[in-house]
Design an enzyme around this catalytic site. Structure first.
Site, mmCIF file in Angstrom:
data_model
loop_
_atom_site.group_PDB
_atom_site.id
_atom_site.type_symbol
_atom_site.label_atom_id
_atom_site.label_comp_id
_atom_site.label_asym_id
_atom_site.label_seq_id
_atom_site.Cartn_x
_atom_site.Cartn_y
_atom_site.Cartn_z
ATOM 1 N N GLY A 263 0.812 -1.213 0.000
ATOM 2 C CA GLY A 263 0.000 0.000 0.000
ATOM 3 C C GLY A 263 0.841 1.257 0.000
ATOM 4 O O GLY A 263 0.671 2.142 -0.833
ATOM 5 N N ALA A 264 1.773 1.331 0.945
ATOM 6 C CA ALA A 264 2.598 2.521 1.073
ATOM 7 C C ALA A 264 3.725 2.230 2.048
ATOM 8 O O ALA A 264 3.689 1.224 2.751
ATOM 9 C CB ALA A 264 1.772 3.702 1.573
ATOM 10 N N MET A 265 4.700 3.146 2.100
ATOM 11 C CA MET A 265 5.889 2.903 2.925
ATOM 12 C C MET A 265 6.313 4.164 3.653
ATOM 13 O O MET A 265 6.426 5.234 3.061
ATOM 14 C CB MET A 265 7.000 2.384 2.005
ATOM 15 N N ASN A 267 9.047 5.538 4.820
ATOM 16 C CA ASN A 267 10.427 6.029 4.829
ATOM 17 C C ASN A 267 10.500 7.400 5.492
ATOM 18 O O ASN A 267 9.660 8.254 5.260
ATOM 19 C CB ASN A 267 10.940 6.155 3.395
ATOM 20 N N HIS A 299 -1.822 6.309 8.478
ATOM 21 C CA HIS A 299 -1.005 5.174 8.929
ATOM 22 C C HIS A 299 0.485 5.466 8.715
ATOM 23 O O HIS A 299 1.287 5.340 9.644
ATOM 24 C CB HIS A 299 -1.435 3.917 8.173
ATOM 25 N N GLU A 300 0.827 5.860 7.501
ATOM 26 C CA GLU A 300 2.248 6.095 7.216
ATOM 27 C C GLU A 300 2.766 7.286 8.014
ATOM 28 O O GLU A 300 3.887 7.264 8.515
ATOM 29 C CB GLU A 300 2.472 6.316 5.714
HETATM 30 N N1 PHE Z 1 5.495 -0.748 6.371
HETATM 31 C C1 PHE Z 1 4.492 -0.554 5.372
HETATM 32 C C2 PHE Z 1 3.253 -0.143 6.132
HETATM 33 O O1 PHE Z 1 2.609 -0.778 6.815
HETATM 34 C C3 PHE Z 1 4.130 -1.735 4.576
HETATM 35 C C4 PHE Z 1 5.188 -2.228 3.671
HETATM 36 C C5 PHE Z 1 5.905 -3.350 4.002
HETATM 37 C C6 PHE Z 1 5.439 -1.584 2.484
HETATM 38 C C7 PHE Z 1 6.878 -3.840 3.167
HETATM 39 C C8 PHE Z 1 6.394 -2.075 1.646
HETATM 40 C C9 PHE Z 1 7.120 -3.198 1.982
HETATM 41 O O2 PHE Z 1 2.874 0.843 6.319
HETATM 42 ZN ZN ZN Z 2 2.523 0.068 8.641
#
Ligand code: PHE
Ligand code: ZN
Length: 894
Positions: A263-265, A267, A299-300
């Site tokens: 869905g999204a990341m 970073n 969430h992000e």
């Molecule tokens: N950490 C991200 C999230 O929950 C999910 C994610 C995991 C995205 C692995 C890309 C790769 O918000």
């Molecule tokens: Zn997450």
């Protein structure tokens, strides 16, 4: 790509790193075919451990040089790792140079190209595909990153943190230098180099600091960024107001990319998003899309504290950040929805997700505790259990310590652990320590079994009223299956919210337990901590109906064996909106299960009248009505059945019930369609969205009824509405009504829809998904939906390379459309196996997700079961298969 059988990684084997990487100075000469990466690290030995080799992770890298303290060094490469011995005793610098080929990176992990730009994805283990590194979350470093690229093709160069320098270079190239002051694990690293435009907004936080918010998209998509930006602003405000957590960066960026596995990341400072969770306009996005964007953006953003400022010690602790952050985004969406009933609607939607995806997972071959004990491919553990059940565990803690207690616990958590990589235990300890004397603090060890025991506990509730003694005795018992390899299961600590309603008029009764001096109001949270417990309520004047597990206060199966009359009372009168819905679902489920076991396939008048009562109710939320009037899904019915599942039969019975509801309530559906629509222009708010959802359901029912009886008026009206619609929610609702009823007008509508939105990739995804998720016709036309999917797989717009597009066709069929997927001739399984193998050759993460669609094959009746098993075995038998997919199919067959 690595192949073969990956070693099993165990939680109990965790060891601190032998070296710490303190700073990283990275430089990239970006080129799609050959990107040069120079990685200069300052490193220190972990003095607490004996001297060991330094082993840096790497994958698919072309190593060109290794220098220690500026001098060429001796090294070796062993199982993908770069190994150095005889290193200086004090801190030293290590420079590693390597090249990579982003355009060949089709697994979308590491540095890859999409739509002519460069993007990264490093969670969980993508950084090792960029450069050699200690690619584990407990190694946190300060990054400085220089990007160099062609100025015309890649005018925007982004990195984590703050932009510290930029300028032109020879040969039409330019550069940008970024510095992130916060130490972070490598999985939070990101870069973007692309032709993008941004929507910008300056905000001032409570402390008076100014921040720049940016949403980057392709040039044509700027008009679809307003909602994402609004959601981001609301998230910043909410986290500061509810948890006192401010934005810690001068600049916060969101970048949308159309090729993305998840869905999204999150970073640091540079969130990278699947376009699906950024882009929305009323013309192209449904209400559900708007709501999803709001929650994913939140969430992000929330990860900035829960995940980034405090991160995970190791990947077994994934739920530390994911469970907590899902809980936070759920709470945010509830707060955004507003009134109590709208909050309950959000809660119902979340619980529906849990039951649809997490319950089957927890009962199947991939069952694992919220904090798993072992894995082969970590990417396989981004699961509904870690995320959604993990959120339920956090929610139970919040229930046990109260809203303010939970906020205090969060504060203590950050006081103790800011800047650290920690464990789930650390989190639970902080919440408990901030709330001495609470049920959580008193029972912390037992509570933490929620982290270590897999499976959904079953709670049996039986009540008895003694009119003479004026007592009501509630007996609660819990059972569950132990983890594989563990002798028995220990009782969970279960917060059990409840109330009592008078059986005659549904009014709330005061609650007083036998040892209490007076009543405590009409709602309370019992704590079930033993295998069996008995609660005796006194001074109960009237025969009660129990309202149990209100708000779904714990992720358990509840067996309360309530009679229809009791369920009808709850449906009509419960002050807990969640339990009103639950009572309606239970009434429907009882009927579906009875019919499956040979009982009546005709809905009774009592049920139909109750549903009419809900639909016509003068004050109930439209959104709640829509949820109550939607029957439990075929997956939920199958899970309840628990064995010998015949998907075609469940489908036929459920469709039969739907048609009966359509017919019996025809006038009421007409009334709803004509009077319940929201007034005014499009707004994605919860109330208006709920009204549109109800109107869309009404239209679906009217078209269903009409096509069954050969009437053409309602299909015609639906088609007209489809053409004239002013929002995607309306348009897609009308299209869905036609497609799902197999109306003759479905075909021209689909064609028109495709032509209208040919340039909108996300809308074309919907077009595929709608057709793949359509209910199989009963009787003669059965199988048509599956055939359509097979044909669509050959459509010029279809490709497996783009994860959104691949999922849009394959997931609705294999996960959401049991009757189309599970065929007696096994064609669905053959199709599935072919696609898993095809995708696995270039994108293991996507393939292993798809591979999970057959997790529950053991539930099936013959001939499905044997055929499904054979298809899984066929995939498992392949010599060349990724670790990801191999782990899934191997576990599935065990
Ligand atoms: N950490 C991200 C999230 O929950 C999910 C994610 C995991 C995205 C692995 C890309 C790769 O918000
Ligand atoms: Zn997450």
């Amino acid at each position: 790509m690595r192949e073969g059988t990956a070693p099993i990684i165990r939680r109990e084997d965790y060891q601190a790193p032998a070296y710490w990487i303190r700073t990283v100075d990275l430089s990239f000469d970006l080129d799609p075919a050959k990107t040069l990466v120079i990685n200069k690290m300052t490193i220190e030995r972990n003095a607490e451990l004996p001297v060991q080799s330094l082993r840096l992770d790497g994958e698919d890298l072309n190593l060109t040089r290794v220098m220690v303290n500026g001098e060429p060094a001796t090294f070796r490469v062993e199982n993908d790792q770069l190994v150095l011995d005889a290193l200086p005793d004090g801190p030293f610098t290590l420079e590693v140079r390597n090249t990579i080929a982003p355009e060949k990176n089709l697994q979308l992990s590491g540095l890859y190209t999409s739509g002519g730009g460069f993007f990264t994805q490093c969670e969980a283990q993508g950084f090792r595909r960029i450069s050699y590194f200690l690619d584990r979350p407990d190694v946190m470093a300060v990054y400085t990153v220089t990007l160099r690229a062609d100025a015309e093709k890649y005018p925007v160069l982004l990195g984590n943190g703050n932009l510290v320098a930029q300028g032109e270079l020879d040969g039409g190239r330019h550069f940008a230098k970024w510095h992130d002051p916060f130490p972070k694990p490598s999985y939070l690293f990101a870069l973007v180099a692309a032709k993008l435009v941004s929507r910008e907004q300056k905000i001032v936080s409570r402390s008076g600091k100014e921040h720049l918010l940016q949403v980057y998209v392709r040039a044509g998509d700027l008009d679809k960024t307003e909602h994402a930006m609004n959601s981001l602003i609301a998230s910043v405000v909410w986290d500061e107001a509810r948890f006192g957590l401010p934005l810690d960066l001068e600049r916060f960026m969101i970048v949308a990319v159309s090729d993305f596995n998840m869905g999204a990341m999150e970073n640091k400072g540079l969130n990278i998003f699947n376009t699906k969770f950024v882009l929305a306009s009323p013309a192209t996005a449904t209400d559900a899309d708007f709501a999803n964007i709001e929650s994913v953006v939140a969430h992000e953003y929330f990860h900035n504290w829960t995940g980034n400022r405090v991160t995970c010690r190791d990947w077994f602790q994934l739920s530390l950040k994911e469970g907590l952050t899902v809980y936070r985004d759920q709470e945010f969406s509830q707060d955004m929805a507003g009134e109590a009933s709208a909050r309950a609607v959000k809660r119902i939607e979340d619980v529906r997700q849990l039951r649809q995806f997490q319950f089957p997972e927890d009962a199947g071959p991939m069952a694992h505790p919220v904090r798993p004990e072992q894995y082969q491919a970590i990417d396989n553990f981004y699961t509904a259990t870690v995320y959604e059940k993990g959120a339920e565990v956090v929610r139970m803690m919040a229930t046990l310590v109260g809203r303010r207690g939970f906020a205090k616990g969060m504060t203590l958590y950050f006081q103790r652990h800011d800047g650290q990589a920690v464990t789930c235990d650390d989190f639970a300890q902080a919440i408990a320590d901030a709330n001495p004397g609470s049920e959580l603090a008193e029972r912390l060890d037992a509570f933490k079994r929620w982290y270590s025991q897999a499976g959904t506990p079953q709670v049996t509730a039986r009540g008895a009223y003694d009119a003479a003694a004026r007592t009501y005795t509630l007996e609660l018992a819990q059972t569950g299956t132990p983890n594989p390899g563990q002798p028995h299961r220990l009782p969970s600590v279960i917060p059990f919210a409840m109330g009592l309603l008078a059986s005659d008029d549904g009014s709330a009764l005061p609650l007083q337990l036998a040892d209490e001096p007076g009543d405590t109001g009409t709602h309370r949270v019992l704590v079930l901590a033993e295998a069996e417990q008995r609660f005796v309520f006194v001074n109960v004047d009237r025969e009660p109906v129990p309202s149990l597990l209100r708000g779904y206060s714990a992720p358990v199966h509840l067996d309360a064996a309530l009679a229809d009359t009791a369920l009808l009372t709850l449906l009509q009168h419960d002050s807990d909106a969640f339990n009103r819905w639950e009572a309606g679902q239970q009434l429907a489920l009882n009927r579906l299960l009875a019919a499956l076991r040979g009982g009546s396939t005709q809905l009774d008048a009592a049920f139909i009248d109750a549903m009419r009562g809900v639909l016509r109710h003068p004050t109930l939320d439209a959104a709640l009505k829509e949820l109550v009037l939607t029957l439990p899904s075929e997956t939920v019915v199958a899970e309840e059945l628990g064995a010998e599942v015949d998907p075609a039969r469940i489908h036929a019975l459920r469709e039969g019930f739907r048609l009966q509801l359509a017919q019996a309530l025809r006038d009421d559906w007409v009334w709803a369609f004509e009077t319940q629509a929201p007034i005014g222009g499009y707004s994605p708010d919860a109330r208006a969205a709920g009204q549109r959802a109800l109107v869309n359901l009404a239209l679906s029912m009217l078209v269903l009824d009409a096509t069954a009886s050969g009437d053409t008026v309602w299909p015609g009206r639906a088609y007209q509405r489809f053409k004239d619609a002013t929002s995607m929610s309306e348009r897609f609702g009308a299209l869905t009504a036609l497609v799902n009823a197999h109306a003759e007008l479905a075909a021209p509508a689909l064609e028109r829809f495709h032509a209208l939105f040919a340039d909108e990739a996300l809308v074309i995804d919907k077009w595929f998904a709608l057709q793949a998720g359509a209910p199989e016709p009963l009787g003669e036309g059965a199988g048509a939906v599956f055939e359509r999917v097979r044909t669509l797989a050959q459509h010029p717009d279809f490709t497996l390379r783009n994860p959104n597009r691949a999922r849009s066709l394959l997931m609705p069929l294999t996960l959401m459309n049991p009757a189309a997927f599970h065929r007696a001739d096994a064609a669905g399984y053959v199709f599935w196996a072919d696609k898993v193998v095809e995708v696995d050759a270039f994108n293991p993460q996507l393939a292993s997700r798809l591979a999970r669609s057959l997790d529950r094959w053991r539930l099936l009746a013959e001939p499905y079961r044997s055929a499904a098993r054979e298809a899984i075995a066929r995939v498992a038998a392949r010599a060349e298969l990724s670790d990801d997919t191999r782990e899934i199919v191997t576990r599935s067959l065990q």
